[in-house]
Design a protein around this motif. Structure first.
Motif, mmCIF file in Angstrom:
data_model
loop_
_atom_site.group_PDB
_atom_site.id
_atom_site.type_symbol
_atom_site.label_atom_id
_atom_site.label_comp_id
_atom_site.label_asym_id
_atom_site.label_seq_id
_atom_site.Cartn_x
_atom_site.Cartn_y
_atom_site.Cartn_z
ATOM 1 N N TRP A 86 0.826 -1.208 0.000
ATOM 2 C CA TRP A 86 0.000 0.000 0.000
ATOM 3 C C TRP A 86 0.861 1.258 0.000
ATOM 4 O O TRP A 86 0.485 2.272 -0.595
ATOM 5 N N ALA A 87 2.022 1.206 0.615
ATOM 6 C CA ALA A 87 2.936 2.348 0.554
ATOM 7 C C ALA A 87 3.397 2.570 -0.882
ATOM 8 O O ALA A 87 3.469 3.719 -1.358
ATOM 9 N N SER A 88 3.690 1.471 -1.597
ATOM 10 C CA SER A 88 4.096 1.569 -2.997
ATOM 11 C C SER A 88 2.970 2.152 -3.846
ATOM 12 O O SER A 88 3.201 2.987 -4.727
ATOM 13 N N VAL A 89 1.761 1.709 -3.587
ATOM 14 C CA VAL A 89 0.601 2.230 -4.329
ATOM 15 C C VAL A 89 0.478 3.732 -4.104
ATOM 16 O O VAL A 89 0.281 4.510 -5.043
ATOM 17 N N GLU A 90 0.599 4.163 -2.858
ATOM 18 C CA GLU A 90 0.489 5.595 -2.546
ATOM 19 C C GLU A 90 1.623 6.391 -3.191
ATOM 20 O O GLU A 90 1.419 7.526 -3.633
ATOM 21 N N ARG A 91 2.819 5.806 -3.270
ATOM 22 C CA ARG A 91 3.954 6.498 -3.890
ATOM 23 C C ARG A 91 3.742 6.676 -5.384
ATOM 24 O O ARG A 91 4.075 7.715 -5.956
ATOM 25 N N GLU A 95 1.725 9.322 -10.478
ATOM 26 C CA GLU A 95 2.119 9.017 -11.854
ATOM 27 C C GLU A 95 0.959 8.391 -12.633
ATOM 28 O O GLU A 95 0.786 8.639 -13.817
ATOM 29 N N TRP A 96 0.186 7.563 -11.971
ATOM 30 C CA TRP A 96 -0.883 6.808 -12.622
ATOM 31 C C TRP A 96 -2.228 7.534 -12.607
ATOM 32 O O TRP A 96 -3.173 7.101 -13.259
ATOM 33 N N GLU A 97 -2.334 8.638 -11.880
ATOM 34 C CA GLU A 97 -3.632 9.279 -11.665
ATOM 35 C C GLU A 97 -4.314 9.680 -12.970
ATOM 36 O O GLU A 97 -5.492 9.401 -13.181
ATOM 37 N N GLN A 98 -3.577 10.316 -13.888
ATOM 38 C CA GLN A 98 -4.189 10.756 -15.152
ATOM 39 C C GLN A 98 -4.669 9.569 -15.984
ATOM 40 O O GLN A 98 -5.730 9.617 -16.592
ATOM 41 N N TYR A 99 -3.888 8.476 -15.979
ATOM 42 C CA TYR A 99 -4.293 7.291 -16.722
ATOM 43 C C TYR A 99 -5.542 6.664 -16.105
ATOM 44 O O TYR A 99 -6.469 6.273 -16.817
#
Length: 141
Positions: A86-91, A95-99
């Motif tokens: 989950w820390a990796s997902v939050e990090r 970057e992935w938000e627009q996609y």
């Protein structure tokens, strides 16, 4: 005296009409009463079925709650992996938000970026046949 018999006859006719209307109304009232009784019986049966369903749902919820309370805790390694995930997902979320919102392309990973750079370098050094715009080679006899 003859006038009394005509009046009595008319009164008798009215009385007969009233009795006929009364009998008709009584029949209608009985039919309506039977319909109401059948409707009440059906509502009672539906109510009983709903009570049974609700009782079963409550019983199932209590069982689930009991199972959750008595469930064994996860191994510390699994908890650690989950936390790091989950820390990796939050990090990586910015970057992935627009996609993920459907507004852009997916971001490239480091290995994909390196492969793309290598392809560009090789394409610049040695153009492939698809990039050459000449005639195709002649077949050998």
């Amino acid at each position: 005296m003859a006038s009394y018999t005509v009046e009595e006859f008319e009164l008798s006719q009215k009385h007969e009409d009233i009795l006929g209307k009364r009998a008709l109304l009584l029949q209608q009232m009985e039919a309506h009463y039977e319909q109401q009784r059948a409707k009440r019986k059906q509502q009672f049966l539906m109510c009983q079925a709903a009570k049974q369903r609700n009782a079963q749902i409550l019983k199932d919820l209590e069982n689930v709650e009991k199972n959750l309370q008595t469930r064994q805790l996860l191994h510390p390694n699994i908890i650690s992996l989950e936390t790091r995930y989950w820390a990796s997902v939050e990090r990586n979320l910015p970057e992935w938000e627009q996609y993920l919102l459907g507004k852009g392309q997916p971001p490239l990973s480091e290995s994909e970026k390196k492969l793309k750079q290598q392809r560009l370098k090789t394409a610049q050094q040695d153009p492939s046949p698809a990039q050459c715009r000449g005639k195709p080679p002649r077949p050998k006899p």
